[in-house]
Design a protein around this motif. Structure first.
Motif, short mmCIF file in Angstrom:
data_model
loop_
_atom_site.label_atom_id
_atom_site.label_comp_id
_atom_site.label_asym_id
_atom_site.label_seq_id
_atom_site.Cartn_x
_atom_site.Cartn_y
_atom_site.Cartn_z
N ASP A 113 29.52 39.22 36.95
CA ASP A 113 30.12 40.21 36.06
C ASP A 113 31.57 40.46 36.44
N LEU A 173 33.99 43.51 30.89
CA LEU A 173 33.36 42.56 31.79
C LEU A 173 32.79 41.40 30.98
N PRO A 174 32.69 40.21 31.56
CA PRO A 174 33.17 39.84 32.89
C PRO A 174 34.69 39.74 32.94
#
Ligand SMILES: Cc1cc2nc3c(=O)[nH]c(=O)nc-3n(C[C@H](O)[C@H](O)[C@H](O)COP(=O)(O)OP(=O)(O)OC[C@H]3O[C@@H](n4cnc5c(N)ncnc54)[C@H](O)[C@@H]3O)c2cc1C
Ligand SMILES: Cc1cc2nc3c(=O)[nH]c(=O)nc-3n(C[C@H](O)[C@H](O)[C@H](O)COP(=O)(O)OP(=O)(O)OC[C@H]3O[C@@H](n4cnc5c(N)ncnc54)[C@H](O)[C@@H]3O)c2cc1C
Lengths: 262, 322
Positions: A113, A173-174
């Motif tokens: 992540d 995210l990531p």
């Protein structure tokens, strides 16, 4: 949160006086003391603290040679859960892009992540994190001095900008972040901590394991190469005060008086 | 002939100093190079900077977009990818903005990348020869980049001579229309201004500035005693603030305060460019360092090779006895 932290083994600037070799084209590397890049300790500490808060795991990775394993173990002694060494003769002479491409291949093997790097390493380029993010098409923020997890898909980060001001951003995210010193206080690692992880398995992966075409990394893939190290002619530099400490202080006080320092 | 694009960062309608330094850098890359300035932003501030740049550059590319009101590196990268040829040679400053933008830009342009260049030694076929430092300024290296498919290069601010030629009579070319999608996964929120501390080091005439050579938090007292004896103020380098031994407002450097003292006593400071970037006004610099090769000795007026923990108390006693 699954976090990957990229770390580099570097000559320790506090422990070494750097000299050129007899040919005058490289550092004299014989007696150099190496350690983990200062910025990377902050990145690992931050990753550990995030995982302590929200769960997950921390993996440390480095591109290097056999000796680089020691820096992985040091970071595992800090609290990183896993270590991976990316090593292959084909990786030698990689430029920053080469290193980023190798790291990208490892990222693709996992499900991370968050990927952290140091803001810069011994060469002062500050390049690998930004390159890795662009290769992955992940968003990036450099010089991060604050991370707040908002939810599973979003974090808020502070970037340190000129004058010590902080630029706040929301980032999906990531993502890849480069970590600036001062974001936390990296924990101390003692001999006992290192011993505890001495027997943990650290897998080594080469170009084949990572599915990397050797022609794209290493010397062959590098568009930028270091030609040599040298000592520039910088003129006279400082007037060095010599003699006994008493004599030095006497001379210094005269100068300070003349320059308005006393 | 090399086509060079110089990215002009600005704040409050004024270009940063590096805008004046690119022409010297470009001349060292290739004396016959044509240099085009690139400014991205929006509104009146942008127009003001674009206009000012016509004094220095023959051609000024302007990219005006509401989304660029704050220079979010992800958005600026997208804009540059749409506007500039991908085999271009692009110059950026090696500062917190350039470090954010340049490495990813080099990947997306599929160009060579070189960071924090302090000097250029010209072209040799496809190779551009450059000079940079490693290990906090302790060593210099020559690097060469194959620029045949373009290059992104960050230059160290202050390393090139500012141009005095401000009558270039250039013109502004508006390329805003070339920009396509400006969506980003990173969103700028706000700038939080650094806190003001109890002590204002920017007003001091004499600074006793300590670096990592102070070794322990307790030893700061030794520097404070010297400062008291001299009527000086204690400032420091970044690692001292990172360790939380002194507050951020005492930090000298690009990410700290800019100071203009008459006398600057650098005690156990190696002399990184980010530190020295905060020392302005040409003060008399005294450096005390136990390493005779410390880079600080290249810029100091007076150098002393001693252990600061032994030297400072003796100096304090001597000053008290005056
Ligand atoms: C003998 C030798 C020869 C070399 N030859 C060349 C050459 O010909 N051309 C050239 O451009 N470079 C060369 N290099 C430099 C090398 O490729 C660098 O590792 C690379 O350029 C990235 O380092 P950096 O200091 O620029 O990293 P930066 O981008 O400044 O580092 C920022 C962060 O990126 C991460 N990172 C950096 N390196 C690694 C790594 N190895 N593994 C995991 N994470 C990492 C870390 O998180 C680090 O904090 C050589 C190095 C050596 C020792
Ligand atoms: C984006 C960015 C922004 C930065 N901004 C700043 C900034 O604003 N300000 C800043 O200072 N840094 C800044 N830095 C950090 C900078 O790159 C250096 O890491 C830092 O300046 C080093 O501080 P130092 O000289 O105290 O430590 P070091 O480089 O570790 O040097 C310590 C020196 O002390 C000497 N020494 C050790 N013990 C003794 C002793 N007993 N007696 C005498 N000498 C001794 C050593 O020989 C050495 O030369 C920034 C970095 C980045 C990436």
């Amino acid at each position: 949160m699954e976090i990957l932290v990229c770390v580099k083994r570097v000559p320790d600037t506090a422990e070494n006086e750097f000299e050129l070799n007899s040919a005058g084209n490289d550092l004299d590397r014989d007696d150099l003391v190496y350690s983990v890049n200062e910025w990377d300790n902050y990145a690992v500490e931050e990753a550990i603290q995030i995982v302590d808060n929200v769960g997950g795991s921390v993996t440390v990775v480095t591109v290097g040679d056999d000796e680089s394993e020691e820096v992985l173990r040091r970071e595992m002694a800090m609290g990183a859960n896993n270590g991976v060494l990316l090593s292959d003769d084909a990786f030698e002479g990689s430029d920053g892009k080469g290193i980023a491409a190798i790291l990208k291949a490892e990222v693709a093997k996992g499900k991370y992540d968050l990927i952290l790097t140091g803001a810069q390493a011994d060469e002062g380029a500050g390049q690998v994190g930004g390159m890795l993010s662009a290769m992955l098409d992940y968003p990036y923020a450099s010089l991060v001095n604050k991370i707040e997890v908002v939810n599973d898909t979003t974090i808020q980060v502070g970037r340190e900008i000129e004058g010590g001001n902080q630029e706040m951003n929301e980032i999906q995210l990531p993502c890849v972040l480069s970590i600036q010193t001062g974001i936390n206080e990296p924990r101390y690692v003692g001999i006992r901590g290192i011993r505890k992880v001495a027997s943990v398995d650290v897998p080594v992966k080469g170009a084949g394991d990572l599915g990397i075409d050797p022609a794209t990394v290493g010397k062959n893939g590098a568009k930028t190469r270091r030609v040599d190290y040298f000592v520039p002619d910088l003129g006279d530099g400082a007037e060095m005060l010599e003699g006994s400490t008493e004599e030095i202080i006497e001379k210094l006080i005269e100068k300070l008086k003349a320059k308005g320092g006393l | 002939m090399t086509q060079i694009f110089a990215y002009i960062p600005f704040k409050n309608g004024a270009a940063e100093d590096v805008a004046l330094e690119y022409p010297d850098a470009a001349k060292k890359i290739d004396p016959s190079a044509e240099v085009t300035a690139v400014v991205a932003g929006t509104g009146a501030d942008l127009d003001k900077v674009a206009d000012a740049m016509t004094g220095i550059y023959k051609e000024v590319i302007k990219i005006d977009h509401a989304e660029l009101a704050y220079p979010n590196a992800e958005l600026v990268r997208k804009a540059l990818l749409d506007v500039l040829p991908h085999d271009a040679l692009i110059l950026l400053p090696h500062d917190t903005f350039g470090m954010d933008l340049a490495p990813g830009l080099a990947v997306k342009m599929d160009s060579a990348y070189a960071a924090d260049i302090v000097d250029f030694e010209g072209l040799d076929g496809k190779d551009l020869k450059m000079i940079r430092q490693e290990l906090g300024g302790a060593v210099y290296t020559h690097v060469a980049s194959d620029i045949s498919s373009g290059a992104v290069i960050t230059v160290r601010p202050g390393s090139f001579a500012p141009t005095e030629d401000t009558a270039a009579g250039g013109s502004v070319v508006d390329k805003s229309g070339d920009v396509k999608d400006l969506s980003a996964k990173r969103k700028f929120l706000e700038v939080v201004v650094a806190e003001v501390g109890d002590v204002d080091i920017t007003k001091a005439d004499v600074l006793v500035s300590i670096g990592r050579g102070i070794e322990e938090e307790e030893n700061i007292e030794i520097a404070q005693e010297l400062a008291d004896a001299m009527g000086a103020v204690v400032s420091c380098s970044r690692p001292i603030v990172d360790a939380k031994w002194l507050e951020k407002s005492r930090q000298v450097g690009t990410s700290g305060q800019t100071v203009k003292p008459k006398v600057y006593m650098a005690m156990g400071i190696s002399g990184s460019f980010q530190h020295l970037g905060g020392v302005k006004g040409n003060p008399f610099i005294v450096a005390v360092n136990k390493n005779p090769k410390a880079p600080i000795f290249q810029v100091a007026d007076v150098g002393i090779v001693e252990d600061i923990l032994e030297f400072m108390p003796e100096l304090t006693e001597a000053v008290k006895g005056l």
